[in-house]
Design an enzyme around this catalytic site. Structure first.
Site, mmCIF file in Angstrom:
data_model
loop_
_atom_site.group_PDB
_atom_site.id
_atom_site.type_symbol
_atom_site.label_atom_id
_atom_site.label_comp_id
_atom_site.label_asym_id
_atom_site.label_seq_id
_atom_site.Cartn_x
_atom_site.Cartn_y
_atom_site.Cartn_z
ATOM 1 N N GLY A 33 -3.198 8.781 5.719
ATOM 2 C CA GLY A 33 -3.135 7.723 4.720
ATOM 3 C C GLY A 33 -2.074 6.707 5.056
ATOM 4 C CG ASN A 34 -2.276 2.902 3.962
ATOM 5 O OD1 ASN A 34 -1.917 2.381 2.907
ATOM 6 N ND2 ASN A 34 -3.547 2.948 4.333
#
Ligand code: CTP
Ligand code: CA
Length: 225
Positions: A33-34
């Site tokens: 993810g980020n």
């Protein structure tokens, strides 16, 4: 007057917003993810709806609640975002791509939880489609707005992205500045336009940035008509 006099600059228009950080599965319990919180994109959807546009929000998982009057389409991965965007794109007037889309995904997602064995590992990644670049090639009447979150050479990188993706407007932000970017309730952005105009905004709440963005979009759509 009063409340109902609030300007409905975009009445009769349809808008599509993407928001949040995509999640690319590794196995049933893990993903890549980020740090995107989704706040900027949700604020843009709220401001577009406020201005009278019929607004669709294609969002990766976030903690945020859907702005009033906005239709939300939940997705997880970049590929799912791609599919949702492409199926809504043809009849919209405005597209704002605020999402932080994963550029790569794990080549395979394991069916069962990956077990540790004490050795080191490498992870093979394959590229995801660039949604905005493809919209830039396909666009007809749509006014396309891209975002660029950078950590260095802000204007240079943003300018290059604007051209590469054929967008009508680019929102550039330096995510290393305090008070800007991921998770913050405020942002510090510049608006860039293909003809060379640049508007630098001071630190503002994300909803205020979104309202300024909507104003610019409305003005430029009016000029186009
Ligand atoms: N974007 C997209 N699809 C992708 C990657 C990015 O639609 N697969 C969009 C983002 O939503 C954003 C814009 O493209 O509006 C710029 O994203 P950014 O990550 O800053 O640029 P990239 O082209 O991915 O370049 P890089 O990450 O290498 O800086
Ligand atoms: Ca990227």
């Amino acid at each position: 007057q009063g409340f109902f006099a609030v300007s409905r600059l975009l009445a009769g228009k349809k808008a599509l917003v993407t928001a949040g950080g995509t999640q690319e599965p590794l196995d049933p319990v893990r993903y890549l993810g980020n740090r995107s919180s989704g706040k900027m994109g949700f604020a843009v959807a709220e401001a577009l709806r406020e201005a009278g546009a019929q607004t669709i929000l294609i969002s990766a998982p976030t903690e945020l609640s859907t702005p009033y009057g906005v239709r939300r389409i939940p997705i997880m991965t970049a590929q799912e975002m791609y599919d949702a965007v492409m199926s809504e794109f043809t009849d919209v007037d405005i597209v704002v791509k605020a999402a932080a889309v994963a550029d790569y995904r794990p080549k395979a997602s394991a069916e069962q939880k990956i077990k540790k064995d004490g050795t080191s590992r490498t992870l093979e990644l394959v590229p995801n489609p660039d949604i905005l670049a493809e919209l830039g090639e396909k666009k007809e009447q749509q006014f396309l707005v891209g975002f660029a979150a950078e950590t260095e050479k802000l204007y240079e990188h943003a300018q290059a992205k604007m051209q590469r993706k054929n967008v009508d407007m680019l929102v550039a932000n330096d995510v290393t500045q305090p008070g800007a970017g991921f998770g913050s309730p405020t942002n510090i952005v510049s608006f860039l336009f293909p003809e060379g105009t640049r508007i630098d905004l001071p630190q503002m709440k994300k909803l205020e940035v979104a309202r300024r963005l909507v104003q610019e979009i409305a003005e430029r759509l009016r000029e186009k008509e």
